[in-house]
Design an enzyme around this catalytic site. Structure first.
Site, PDB file in Angstrom:
ATOM      1  N   ASP A 190       0.817  -1.074  -0.034  1.00 32.35           N
ATOM      2  CA  ASP A 190       0.148   0.191  -0.097  1.00 32.35           C
ATOM      3  C   ASP A 190       0.924   1.228   0.149  1.00 32.35           C
ATOM      4  O   ASP A 190       1.815   1.310   0.825  1.00 32.35           O
ATOM      5  CB  ASP A 190      -0.987   0.032   1.033  1.00 32.35           C
ATOM      6  CG  ASP A 190      -1.665   1.069   1.175  1.00 32.35           C
ATOM      7  OD1 ASP A 190      -2.810   1.231   0.293  1.00 32.35           O
ATOM      8  OD2 ASP A 190      -1.822   2.062   2.298  1.00 32.35           O
ATOM      9  N   GLU A 193      -1.230  -1.339  -6.177  1.00 34.55           N
ATOM     10  CA  GLU A 193      -2.634  -0.554  -6.489  1.00 34.55           C
ATOM     11  C   GLU A 193      -2.347   0.079  -7.580  1.00 34.55           C
ATOM     12  O   GLU A 193      -1.161   0.855  -7.566  1.00 34.55           O
ATOM     13  CB  GLU A 193      -3.071   0.128  -5.075  1.00 34.55           C
ATOM     14  CG  GLU A 193      -4.661   0.140  -5.103  1.00 34.55           C
ATOM     15  CD  GLU A 193      -4.637   0.917  -3.737  1.00 34.55           C
ATOM     16  OE1 GLU A 193      -6.120   1.361  -3.250  1.00 34.55           O
ATOM     17  OE2 GLU A 193      -3.894   1.397  -3.195  1.00 34.55           O
ATOM     18  N   ASP A 197      -3.407   0.808   7.411  1.00 34.85           N
ATOM     19  CA  ASP A 197      -2.406   0.898   6.028  1.00 34.85           C
ATOM     20  C   ASP A 197      -2.131  -0.717   5.905  1.00 34.85           C
ATOM     21  O   ASP A 197      -1.969  -1.378   4.758  1.00 34.85           O
ATOM     22  CB  ASP A 197      -1.288   1.593   6.043  1.00 34.85           C
ATOM     23  CG  ASP A 197      -1.366   3.097   6.014  1.00 34.85           C
ATOM     24  OD1 ASP A 197      -2.723   3.403   5.580  1.00 34.85           O
ATOM     25  OD2 ASP A 197      -0.704   3.853   6.606  1.00 34.85           O
TER      26      ASP A 197
END
Ligand SMILES: [Zn+2]
Length: 400
Positions: free
Chosen positions: A185, A268, A350
């Site tokens: 992330d 991502e 997170d």
């Protein structure tokens, strides 16, 4: 696969003068050819461009100094222009992966300068590199070249440093024992949160950034073309080079570590260019270098035969418990830690997102709606999802 190896060089005074000439000639040839391309309805052929912009131009009074430098980089400039147009057209038609390519631009005198030599224009002899009509160059060989290079580019960056950048063929690593999978992330202050709980902080650029901003204000007050202005410009360029070097060093180390230790890496897909439009955050986002990180991971995944999964940007990775799949929905940004109502686990926001990214990457997810790449988002859905997506939410909070 092809890779670039870059080394610093320290040319002497005479060589610097020769380089200045060479860069100037390459730039003029590129710009002349580009001007021709823009005027004509159909893109002229490479050979024709070379004839007009090099061979015939040398005979005219305004361009006769073109014959003072080696012909190889000049021809290469025209070939590179052809490639640039090709990439641009392919990007327009959507046949090209990655970031969209804009159309070729005119080169400027104060920007980064380059000249490329193909085989025949350079040779490597006993630690020294010979370039046509330039001579032997001393090179800082920070690491050995893996194979015979096919081309070399001379670069002078805005901060006045010289580099040689070789294109070489490298063998991708084939055999690899089984490594685990990992999800990442990305953020601003904590650059990366890994699904195994590790947090990596980003280098702090704020001090350098403050200096740059101050210098930029001074630059605006200086008269154009003055020596004092040039001095400030160079100072800014050096500071920016420092930020860039720090960031690249950090990103290279992190991406190498992540790729070497894992078999599957899930990232991502962030809409960086969309986010940069937010004025308050754009500086921090550009400095963070998320896109750069992804590009490095892509290249290294290929080199080490690893799998890189980029998951859809509409995955609600912060709305689910990664352990049990319980959905708690949208979270306020201030919530950094929470207790799952279903399994009672204390969860870091997170890390949870990173775990969810990993789960989607390997194909395990609790909600069938979000599995795999089958989920196609129509335009209506995209608009609806905007509000649920964390990163956008974050930006909006900063907006008001
Ligand atoms: Zn749970």
């Amino acid at each position: 696969m092809k890779a670039r190896y870059r080394y610093r060089i320290y040319p002497n005074q005479q060589q610097q003068t020769n380089f200045a000439k060479l860069f100037g000639c390459c730039r003029v040839v590129w710009n002349d050819a580009l001007a021709l391309c823009r005027q004509s309805k159909k893109l002229p052929k490479n050979g024709d461009l070379q004839k007009v912009c090099i061979t015939q131009a040398k005979l005219t009074e305004g361009r006769q100094w073109l014959s003072e430098v080696s012909n190889i980089p000049l021809q290469q400039a025209i070939r590179d222009l052809g490639v640039a147009f090709n990439n641009f057209f392919k990007s327009l038609k959507g046949e090209r992966q990655g970031k969209s390519v804009s159309r070729p631009k005119f080169k400027k005198r104060h920007n980064r300068q380059t000249a490329r030599f193909r085989q025949g224009g350079f040779s490597i002899k006993r630690n020294k590199v010979y370039l046509a009509k330039i001579g032997n160059l001393k090179v800082k060989w920070s690491r050995p070249l893996p194979s015979e290079p096919t081309s070399v580019t001379v670069i002078k960056d805005c901060a006045g440093r010289y580099f040689l950048s070789f294109v070489v063929e490298v063998e991708p690593e084939t055999k690899s024992p089984l490594y685990p999978a990992i999800g990442i992330d990305l953020g601003i202050k904590t650059f990366a949160t890994l699904s195994n709980g590790v947090k990596v902080n980003s280098p702090d650029y704020s001090k350098l950034d403050r200096k740059i901003r101050k210098a930029q204000r001074q630059l605006a007050r200086r008269q154009k073309g003055s020596r004092r202005r040039e001095r400030i410009r160079l100072r800014i360029a050096k500071l920016q080079a420092k930020i860039r070097d720090t960031r690249q060093n950090f990103l290279h180390k992190l991406s190498t570590k992540v790729i070497q230790d894992n078999q599957l890496i899930a990232l991502e897909d962030l809409n960086v260019s969309g986010m940069v439009k937010n004025r308050k955050l754009s500086r921090a986002i550009s400095q963070a270098g998320w896109r750069e990180f992804r590009t490095m991971c892509e290249a290294k995944a290929q080199k080490f035969s690893r799998e890189l999964q980029v998951i859809s940007r509409w995955q609600p990775t912060s709305q689910y418990c990664a352990d049990c799949g319980f959905k708690w929905g949208k979270l306020d940004l201030s919530v950094r830690e929470l207790v799952c109502l279903n399994c009672g686990e204390t969860i870091d926001r997170d890390s949870n997102a990173a775990k969810n990214i990993k789960n989607v990457g390997v194909g395990h997810t609790h909600d069938a709606k979000w599995t795999g790449s089958e989920c196609k988002t129509s335009i209506e859905a995209v608009c609806g999802e905007l509000s649920t997506h964390l990163k956008y939410e974050q930006l909006r909070l900063f907006d008001c």
